[in-house]
Design a protein around this motif. Sequence first.
Motif, PDB file in Angstrom:
ATOM      1  N   TYR A   1     -10.357   9.231  60.752  1.00 19.18           N
ATOM      2  CA  TYR A   1     -11.248   8.183  60.249  1.00 19.18           C
ATOM      3  C   TYR A   1     -10.587   7.335  59.171  1.00 19.18           C
ATOM      4  CZ  TYR A   1     -15.343  10.181  62.597  1.00 19.18           C
ATOM      5  OH  TYR A   1     -16.237  10.623  63.527  1.00 19.18           O
TER       6      TYR A   1
ATOM      7  N   LYS B   1     -12.114   4.005  62.646  1.00 20.82           N
ATOM      8  CA  LYS B   1     -13.486   4.536  62.623  1.00 20.82           C
ATOM      9  C   LYS B   1     -14.018   4.813  64.024  1.00 20.82           C
ATOM     10  CE  LYS B   1     -14.067   4.287  58.128  1.00 20.82           C
ATOM     11  NZ  LYS B   1     -12.677   3.989  57.745  1.00 20.82           N
ATOM     12  N   THR B   2     -13.540   4.080  65.026  1.00 21.71           N
ATOM     13  CA  THR B   2     -14.055   4.233  66.384  1.00 21.71           C
ATOM     14  C   THR B   2     -12.919   4.175  67.398  1.00 21.71           C
ATOM     15  OG1 THR B   2     -14.348   1.855  66.769  1.00 21.71           O
ATOM     16  CG2 THR B   2     -16.189   3.038  65.724  1.00 21.71           C
TER      17      THR B   2
END
Length: 200
Positions: free
Chosen positions: A58, A62-63
């Motif tokens: 992270y 984040k994704t």
Amino acid sequence: MVTGTSTGTGSHAGKQRRGDTRQRIQDVALELFAEQGYEKTSLREIAERLEVTKAALYYHFKTKEDILTSIFEDLTRPIDELMEWGKEQPRTLETKRTILTRYSEILKDASLLFRFMQENQAAMRDLKTGETFKDRMLGLLDILREPGTPMTAQVRCFSALFTMHGGMFVLRDAEGDPEEKRKAILEVAIDLVTRAHEDA
């Protein structure tokens, strides 16, 4: 990639490590995306293969989409530079050959990314990244083809780019030296654009 400068050795080493970690995340994520599909790959699986915590992952991304976007940005940056260069050059056959040659070099280390694109077309359609990459391909096509040329010439220009993309994927597992295969693909692409230029 290390950005900026550092006045201390420790700080520079920290930046270098962060850069290496970012690259490792991209490489491992792309391997998993290509192996089992974008939708079926989780951030947890990426972290496990990297042998890091999700928190460490992270820190950089984040994704999954953030990871994929960063991979495409690293690929498309030199493509954008090539397009800007091409737009400023005379529309000669030599310019077009140079564009294809430089594009081939850009694609040299992107075979896994194109495998992902081929096998995850549904995900690519849903992601903004897929649309922006398509726009760049159309931009390259506009530089290669002449306005008002016969349809056969336009198809040849399109086929030249398709040959460079598809050839990387189709010939990946074929016998032969990777560099020889890349050069053969480039030769076919240049031949197509040469014929299209002559028809203009």
